[in-house]
Scaffold this active site. Structure first.
Site, PDB file in Angstrom:
ATOM      1  N   ASP A   1      -9.697  54.441  47.409  1.00 20.92           N
ATOM      2  CA  ASP A   1      -8.837  54.235  48.573  1.00 20.92           C
ATOM      3  C   ASP A   1      -8.388  52.773  48.572  1.00 20.92           C
ATOM      4  O   ASP A   1      -8.908  51.948  47.822  1.00 20.92           O
ATOM      5  CB  ASP A   1      -9.518  54.645  49.871  1.00 20.92           C
ATOM      6  CG  ASP A   1     -10.732  53.806  50.213  1.00 20.92           C
ATOM      7  OD1 ASP A   1     -10.931  52.764  49.573  1.00 20.92           O
ATOM      8  OD2 ASP A   1     -11.476  54.188  51.129  1.00 20.92           O
TER       9      ASP A   1
ATOM     10  N   ASP B   1     -12.881  63.781  51.298  1.00 27.28           N
ATOM     11  CA  ASP B   1     -14.011  62.881  51.082  1.00 27.28           C
ATOM     12  C   ASP B   1     -14.599  62.548  52.445  1.00 27.28           C
ATOM     13  O   ASP B   1     -13.897  62.598  53.454  1.00 27.28           O
ATOM     14  CB  ASP B   1     -13.574  61.582  50.395  1.00 27.28           C
ATOM     15  CG  ASP B   1     -12.966  60.602  51.400  1.00 27.28           C
ATOM     16  OD1 ASP B   1     -13.679  59.668  51.820  1.00 27.28           O
ATOM     17  OD2 ASP B   1     -11.798  60.787  51.788  1.00 27.28           O
TER      18      ASP B   1
END
Length: 376
Positions: free
Chosen positions: A92, A271
């Site tokens: 990310d 996630d």
């Protein structure tokens, strides 16, 4: 990166797909264990591969940038080699961590100035240097730099933030086009849909992101405190707009029930720190519901952690033994619980895939949601 649709559910928008990268195949729907600082907390890479067996894990740009730092990762040959992981990695962009540092950061058009949680030093993230950092980390899938708005968030702020995220995306795309991968494999950039819980903003953002023509797309700014019904409503709106022939990643979600409901809305990738964090506090997820293994009721229960015996741990340890480890404050207890929870999450998405391909996902999902809502 290549994405193929392999099947759809007839009574929902659930899809089964296959993502192929230079590090292998990812069968979707998929849950990605979170390896924030080049480690899935409490789990050896051998156990991760053999007992949990995910096709992909997640790393965090903000944390890896601060420690061990990008120069170390570059000397190692990238994150894969540094942590001895030869399968897929997604990073990310650090946008969520910047959001969580609300008291020690300043957001401007150029980027974000923030203070390290480690030593208090100041740093600056821009769309350009976040792309450079993720080039150095070397994940297979990298995320565009965005601003994650809080919940609740007033409309004016959400709109302004969304448009800035779009401008930042354009800068991310330009940087990626003008740079190449650092290592001997390709990287795919996913932009992120924002817009808080405002339907019109989510529609605008989803259209902007869809038009960017990226290899996959993500949905951000959810699972930040809003009711589950609002999360599902926004996900539904966005999935109706994002292209069907690209994978869709819902960031930071969530509970097993959240995952199944969002699969039904057309999401492919997930996630969340919940399975590992909750495991360390003694909460186990099972097909029958959630268990607080610290409770005295499990003291002489010699049955598997999950009655269906679906994870590696279920065939080796009992509830009584795991409760004993927590009572004795043994590190092994947290480790076993973590392997179990991650194994359960991976089992859940793989079962979802089987039922999508078999054509009975919707009925199975409704049954599982009802079961998993129990506290045992």
């Amino acid at each position: 990166m290549k994405f193929e649709l392999k099947g759809k559910d007839s009574q929902s928008k659930a899809r089964a797909g296959k993502i192929t990268t230079d590090h292998g195949v990812i069968e979707t729907p998929i849950f990605m264990p979170v390896g924030t600082v080049a480690s899935v907390k409490g789990v050896h890479q051998r156990e991760l591969k053999e007992d949990i067996n995910p096709d992909i894990i997640l790393g965090n740009t903000y944390h890896l940038y601060l420690r061990p730092k990008t120069d170390i990762l570059e000397k190692a040959g990238g994150l894969h080699k540094f942590m001895n992981w030869d399968r897929n990695i997604l990073t990310d962009s650090g946008g969520y961590q910047v959001y969580s540092l609300s008291g020690t950061r300043k957001i401007v058009e150029e980027g974000v100035k923030f203070k390290s949680h480690i030593d208090g030093s100041y740093h600056f993230f821009s769309p350009e240097n976040v792309m450079d950092i993720q080039r150095t980390i070397g994940a297979d899938i990298i995320m565009a730099f965005d601003e994650c708005t809080p919940y609740p968030c007033d409309y004016t702020y959400a709109k302004r933030s969304m448009h800035m995220t779009h401008r930042w995306l354009d800068r991310c795309i330009d940087r990626i086009k003008n740079t190449g991968p650092r290592y001997d494999y390709q990287q795919a950039l996913f932009p992120i849909v924002q817009g808080s819980t405002y339907k019109d903003l989510r529609i605008q953002s989803a259209e902007y992101i869809a038009n960017a023509g990226a290899q996959g797309n993500a949905i951000g700014g959810l699972s930040v405190g809003e009711p589950a019904e609002e999360m599902y409503a926004m996900t539904d709106v966005v999935c109706n707009i994002l292209p069907e022939d690209k994978p869709r990643y819902l960031m930071g979600v969530g509970t097993p029930i959240n995952i199944l409901e969002n699969i039904a809305l057309g999401v492919d990738m997930f996630d969340c720190v919940m399975p590992t964090r909750n495991a360390r506090n003694g909460m186990l997820f099972t097909a029958q519901g959630t268990i607080n293994i610290k409770n005295k009721k499990w003291e002489d229960d010699f049955s598997p952690l999950d009655e269906m015996g679906i994870t590696f741990v279920d065939t080796h340890y009992t509830k009584a033994y795991l409760r004993h480890l927590f009572a004795a404050n043994e590190f092994l207890g947290k480790q076993i619980a973590t392997i179990h929870n991650l194994g359960f999450y991976l089992w859940l998405v793989r079962e979802a895939r089987k039922h999508i391909l078999a054509g009975d996902f919707y009925q199975w999902k409704n049954m599982m949601v009802k079961q998993m809502d129990n506290r045992l």
